[in-house]
Write a protein that holds these residues in place. Structure first.
Motif, PDB file in Angstrom:
ATOM      1  N   LEU A   5       7.125   1.143  -4.128  1.00 51.91           N
ATOM      2  CA  LEU A   5       7.925   1.163  -2.917  1.00 51.91           C
ATOM      3  C   LEU A   5       7.398   0.302  -1.940  1.00 51.91           C
ATOM      4  N   ASP A   6       8.114  -0.717  -1.226  1.00 50.36           N
ATOM      5  CA  ASP A   6       7.854  -1.698  -0.482  1.00 50.36           C
ATOM      6  C   ASP A   6       7.910  -0.899   0.964  1.00 50.36           C
ATOM      7  N   THR A  52       4.514   4.427  -5.962  1.00 51.05           N
ATOM      8  CA  THR A  52       3.358   3.343  -5.816  1.00 51.05           C
ATOM      9  C   THR A  52       3.492   2.522  -4.883  1.00 51.05           C
ATOM     10  N   LEU A  53       2.217   1.988  -4.370  1.00 51.23           N
ATOM     11  CA  LEU A  53       2.238   0.788  -3.559  1.00 51.23           C
ATOM     12  C   LEU A  53       1.349  -0.309  -3.977  1.00 51.23           C
ATOM     13  N   ILE A  80      -0.903   2.496   8.675  1.00 48.23           N
ATOM     14  CA  ILE A  80      -0.527   2.473   7.085  1.00 48.23           C
ATOM     15  C   ILE A  80      -0.022   1.278   7.007  1.00 48.23           C
ATOM     16  N   ALA A  81      -0.569   0.126   6.257  1.00 46.21           N
ATOM     17  CA  ALA A  81      -0.265  -0.988   6.323  1.00 46.21           C
ATOM     18  C   ALA A  81      -0.187  -1.306   4.856  1.00 46.21           C
ATOM     19  N   PRO A  82       0.834  -1.110   3.820  1.00 41.07           N
ATOM     20  CA  PRO A  82       1.179  -1.166   2.636  1.00 41.07           C
ATOM     21  C   PRO A  82       0.373  -2.521   1.800  1.00 41.07           C
ATOM     22  N   ARG A  83       0.414  -3.631   2.570  1.00 44.23           N
ATOM     23  CA  ARG A  83      -0.119  -4.730   1.930  1.00 44.23           C
ATOM     24  C   ARG A  83      -1.509  -4.959   1.933  1.00 44.23           C
ATOM     25  N   PHE A  84      -2.132  -3.973   2.601  1.00 40.61           N
ATOM     26  CA  PHE A  84      -3.565  -4.078   3.065  1.00 40.61           C
ATOM     27  C   PHE A  84      -4.222  -2.894   2.077  1.00 40.61           C
ATOM     28  N   VAL A  92       1.955   7.224  -4.097  1.00 40.56           N
ATOM     29  CA  VAL A  92       2.683   8.345  -3.066  1.00 40.56           C
ATOM     30  C   VAL A  92       2.972   9.635  -3.914  1.00 40.56           C
ATOM     31  N   TRP A  93       2.465  10.605  -3.378  1.00 39.94           N
ATOM     32  CA  TRP A  93       2.512  12.135  -4.099  1.00 39.94           C
ATOM     33  C   TRP A  93       3.153  13.026  -3.058  1.00 39.94           C
TER      34      TRP A  93
END
Length: 130
Positions: A5-6, A52-53, A80-84, A92-93
């Protein structure tokens, strides 16, 4: 491997989940707005991983954190910064009882393993570049 997930897909998923009418649920006994060690009272069997990220195209995700202003890792208002880190290592649950979404990852140190969990709220997701 779970579906990647982006940030846009994550935000959309979080908005839809939060728009559902909230129901009382055992998964909300402990406030999880910021990172927490996973409570022992949380019933693992009521969760299923839906994404998942962790990108399969990034074999070594960064350990850099994105914490602007006065936020810290444990802050409920930390973005929540997905790239960090630690988001770039999260699954992701979804709670199968109420549909709430959570981010989960395993923190590992020299002599310990800690399963961490945080509520997924679209209001604090930020798509920030490295």
């Amino acid at each position: 491997m779970p579906h990647f997930l982006d940030a846009a897909a994550l935000t959309d998923l979080a908005r839809r989940a939060q728009a559902r009418a909230p129901q009382p649920c055992a998964c909300t006994k402990t406030p999880l707005d910021g990172w927490q060690s996973q409570p022992l009272s949380l019933d693992e069997s009521q969760f299923r991983q839906i994404g998942t990220l962790l990108s399969e195209h990034d074999p070594e995700p960064t350990f850099a954190e994105y914490l602007p202003g006065k936020t810290n890792y444990w802050s409920a208002d930390a973005p929540i910064a997905p790239r960090f880190f630690p988001y770039n290592r999260c699954g992701v649950w979804e709670c199968s009882s109420c549909g709430r979404l959570y981010l989960r990852y395993t923190e590992g140190g020299g002599y310990f393993v800690d399963h961490r969990i945080r509520s997924l709220r679209w209001e604090v997701i930020e798509d920030v570049a490295l």
